[in-house]
Design an enzyme around this catalytic site. Structure first.
Site, PDB file in Angstrom:
ATOM      1  N   MET A 284      -4.023 -95.904  -8.923  1.00  0.00           N
ATOM      2  CA  MET A 284      -3.727 -94.605  -9.526  1.00  0.00           C
ATOM      3  C   MET A 284      -2.317 -94.531 -10.112  1.00  0.00           C
ATOM      4  O   MET A 284      -1.946 -93.507 -10.679  1.00  0.00           O
ATOM      5  CB  MET A 284      -3.884 -93.502  -8.475  1.00  0.00           C
ATOM      6  CG  MET A 284      -5.306 -93.336  -7.964  1.00  0.00           C
ATOM      7  SD  MET A 284      -6.464 -92.829  -9.269  1.00  0.00           S
ATOM      8  CE  MET A 284      -5.784 -91.246  -9.738  1.00  0.00           C
ATOM      9  N   ARG A 285      -1.530 -95.597  -9.969  1.00  0.00           N
ATOM     10  CA  ARG A 285      -0.164 -95.529 -10.463  1.00  0.00           C
ATOM     11  C   ARG A 285      -0.133 -95.323 -11.978  1.00  0.00           C
ATOM     12  O   ARG A 285       0.732 -94.639 -12.512  1.00  0.00           O
ATOM     13  CB  ARG A 285       0.618 -96.779 -10.074  1.00  0.00           C
ATOM     14  CG  ARG A 285       2.077 -96.727 -10.515  1.00  0.00           C
ATOM     15  CD  ARG A 285       2.884 -97.911 -10.003  1.00  0.00           C
ATOM     16  NE  ARG A 285       3.157 -97.777  -8.581  1.00  0.00           N
ATOM     17  CZ  ARG A 285       2.753 -98.623  -7.650  1.00  0.00           C
ATOM     18  NH1 ARG A 285       2.032 -99.668  -7.993  1.00  0.00           N
ATOM     19  NH2 ARG A 285       3.040 -98.441  -6.386  1.00  0.00           N
ATOM     20  N   ALA A 286      -1.095 -95.915 -12.691  1.00  0.00           N
ATOM     21  CA  ALA A 286      -1.127 -95.771 -14.147  1.00  0.00           C
ATOM     22  C   ALA A 286      -1.301 -94.309 -14.551  1.00  0.00           C
ATOM     23  O   ALA A 286      -0.652 -93.823 -15.491  1.00  0.00           O
ATOM     24  CB  ALA A 286      -2.249 -96.621 -14.733  1.00  0.00           C
TER      25      ALA A 286
END
Length: 708
Positions: A284-286
């Site tokens: 989910m970092r993107a």
């Protein structure tokens, strides 16, 4: 001890940021991080000589000054000091304002230089935590710049990952620990030709940009003109750009003030999530980075709402390095697919995101793209800036890494009877077009026997700074990892003679012992690939290329250097000099043609010469020779005898080797096995190379050597 490199220590004015010509994406990515450090930093990829470092160093002069507590070596903020600061508690210390620091991390830095060092002797004898801060402490609330970040040693990468994830640095030495805050803007530059980054560190960079030298003559002229003017009079050149620098500095400050008021609506969030899902990025970092980047873009443009053009530009900066599935994939983004996704998930009620989205999704997309037709928001162009050339005109990695033209075929007078599967010699008909490779697979680990002392890696056993402790020794130079029990045993017999009276142990320098550790090293894996006509028979070359690609992927994961030699026709060619870039190796292999006779001896002799040169460059990196062939040797006088001599020459120098037997068909001659015996190495088939092969035996390079 080497001091940190920071912009504040240099009296020569930095090259002005606004004087940088072109490189719009790079300048925008850096400015967005100046507006919102939460974006997470920038990775700059590009060929050498493209002013990557110049632009990054110029950023520090634009960053706002920071308030620090006077006398604190860890840059604690007066409003919220670190409760665990080694220099605390601070009380009501004086407040100082200082410029934002940019600290440079050298590629060859030691672990102590990065995280700091504890005086173990004082800790044992006096119980005092005498701590010398490292570069992470210097970079707190500033910029940490790593030039050639892809060449960092693995143990430094691990420390950077820990600090970036936790916002703090920990120093542990045998029960004595120090912790301090370490939150910084991470900026790295790299040349992809020298190898790729580990996926974990790659994902820690919020944005990535590709830079290349302009192909426009007028723009190149302007670059040279400005650089010569700066070198002749740095102070005068900086003064001429002072007004533009002040204006840009003011715009950054204004965008920072506006940032908290920017609204990221549900429509933009839906587009961000849909884009990340469409490009199958991991984790989910993107999504988070895209959201922060889009918000910063809106603030930079002076708006309080996030538009579709902001989401599009955020995707172009935040996703290219996150969509790669293996090191052979070039970073990048399909812009047509991006536009389709944004249109499909666009909000038909507008882009301000004030209304809730329809339960089943929007019916249509926006009327058009950004104001410039390409989804790019307004940028600071600086005076006299020339636009970048279209992206299609920029050189690609594959173009720079195109293989050398194939060797000329043998002269008609030298032609002999062709091998099975090869075309007649003496003309272009002797060469077959390159074939594609089969899908790579997980290979078994091939080790170099013995115990090495090379750079940290994941292949062969070696004495390293990390790993399991196998013993203790007196330190050579600065103390590394302390071996506590051995130190106590060395000091204990002398306590009465030293007049010990208190609880502390009286420790002298001669008592200190450091741990001897065993881990794994990276090796030089030199591939010698048979590209003759016999390898093209029965369409074997596709399977062979798939096997070599698999070994290249394995070398990437084990932190090896690689080299590639091919032999066919009348000689051998060094297709890829030893490098850390498996991407380059894959590109050369993919376009490898086949045909002609099999000069096996030439390939082995070329390998001997390459290894001799590399041994002089780096004696500690041990080589592993991987010969991919069916074992045939033809062409020239006594080809089999000459191949045997070349193999025995390599064996006499202790070169560890593996022969990947590519022979196929119901009738096998066993020539590859004979070659392996001459090399005092191991022979394995393509099937045995697979890690999941049921019939494969657990083999090491030393197996046949012991039996010889």
């Amino acid at each position: 001890m080497t001091t940190a490199h920071t912009t504040t220590h240099d009296t020569t004015p930095q090259y002005p940021f606004t004087a940088v010509v072109g490189m719009d994406d790079l300048r925008l990515a850096l400015l967005l991080n100046a507006v919102s450090p939460a974006v997470g930093g920038v990775l700059v990829r590009g060929e050498k000589g493209t002013a990557k470092s110049t632009a990054v160093r110029a950023l520090s002069a634009l960053m706002p000054a920071v308030d620090v507590i006077g006398g604190c070596r860890f840059a604690c903020a007066p409003a919220a000091p670190d409760p665990g600061c080694p220099d605390g508690p601070h009380g009501t210390g004086a407040v100082e304002e200082r410029p934002t620091r940019m600290v440079e991390l050298p590629v060859g830095a030691s672990e102590d230089r990065l995280v700091g060092a504890l005086d173990i002797e004082r800790a044992l004898s006096e119980g005092v935590k005498a701590f010398e801060p490292g570069l992470l402490a210097d970079a707190h609330r500033g910029i940490l710049y790593v030039d050639e970040v892809n060449l960092l040693h693995d143990h430094l990468v691990d420390l950077l990952l820990d600090a970036a994830a936790m916002g703090a640095s920990y120093v542990e030495r045998e029960g004595v620990s120090v912790r301090h805050a370490a939150r910084f803007l991470l900026v790295g530059t790299m040349n992809p030709e020298e190898g790729e980054l580990r996926p974990q560190l790659l994902d820690r960079f919020g944005l990535t940009v590709e830079v290349a030298a302009s192909r426009e003559p007028e723009q190149r002229v302007e670059v040279v003109r400005r650089r010569l003017a700066y070198d002749a009079d740095p102070a005068g050149f900086a003064a001429r750009w002072a007004a533009e620098e002040d204006a840009l500095r003011g715009r950054i400050a204004a965008a920072r003030e506006l940032l908290p008021a920017v609204t990221l609506g549900d429509a933009a969030l839906r587009q961000i999530a849909a884009t990340c899902a469409a490009f199958e990025v991991d984790g989910m970092r993107a999504d988070i980075v895209m959201a922060r980047t889009a918000t910063a873009l809106a603030a930079w443009a002076g708006r309080t709402d996030v538009l579709e053009e902001d989401v599009r530009q955020a995707a172009l900066l935040a996703l290219p390095h996150r969509r790669r599935r293996n090191p052979f994939d070039a970073p990048g983004l399909d812009e047509d697919k991006l536009d389709q996704t944004l249109e499909e998930f666009g909000a038909d009620e507008g882009t301000d995101g004030d209304d809730d989205p329809e339960p089943d999704g929007p019916d249509g997309g926006p009327d058009g793209g950004g104001p410039d037709g390409g989804g790019h928001p307004p940028q600071d162009g600086g005076p006299e800036e020339s636009p970048l050339p279209p992206e299609a005109e920029l050189p690609h990695q594959q173009d720079r890494e195109a293989p050398q033209p194939p060797q000329a075929p043998e002269k008609p007078g030298q032609a002999e009877r062709p091998e099975p599967g090869s075309a007649p010699q003496g003309g272009a008909a002797g060469e077959k077009a390159a074939v594609g490779a089969t899908e790579p697979f997980k290979t078994r680990r091939l080790d170099v026997p013995g115990l090495g002392e090379g750079a940290d890696g994941r292949r062969s056993r070696a004495r390293t700074a990390h790993g399991r402790t196998t013993g203790a020794r007196r330190p050579h130079g600065a103390l590394g990892k302390l071996h506590l029990s051995a130190t106590v045993q060395a000091a204990a017999p002398h306590q009465r003679a030293r007049g010990r009276s208190g609880r502390g142990l009286v420790v002298r320098r001669d008592d200190l012992r450091e741990a001897v550790r065993e881990g794994r090293e990276g090796n030089l894996v030199l591939f010698v690939v048979d590209a003759s006509g016999s390898m093209a028979a029965r369409k074997r070359m596709s399977a062979v290329k798939g096997a070599v690609l698999s070994l290249l992927l394995d070398a990437y994961q084990r932190r090896d250097k690689i080299g590639l030699i091919t032999f066919r026709g009348t000689g051998a060619e060094l297709a890829l000099p030893p490098t850390s870039s498996v991407e380059a190796g894959a590109a050369r292999l993919e376009q490898l043609p086949t045909g002609g006779r099999t000069p096996l001896s030439e390939g082995l002799l070329r390998a001997h010469e390459v290894l001799r040169v590399e041994r002089m460059r780096d004696a500690s990196r041990r080589p592993l020779l991987v010969v991919v062939t069916d074992g045939r040797a033809t062409g020239g006088p006594e080809p089999v005898v000459r191949a045997g001599r070349a193999a025995r020459l390599l064996a006499a120098e202790g070169t560890a080797s593996v022969v990947v037997d590519c022979e196929a068909g119901p009738v096998r001659l066993g020539l590859a096995g004979e070659l392996a015996r001459e090399l005092q190495g191991t022979a394995i088939t393509l099937d045995e190379l697979r890690a999941d092969s049921v019939s494969a035996l657990v083999r090491t390079v030393q197996g046949n050597r012991k039996a010889a």
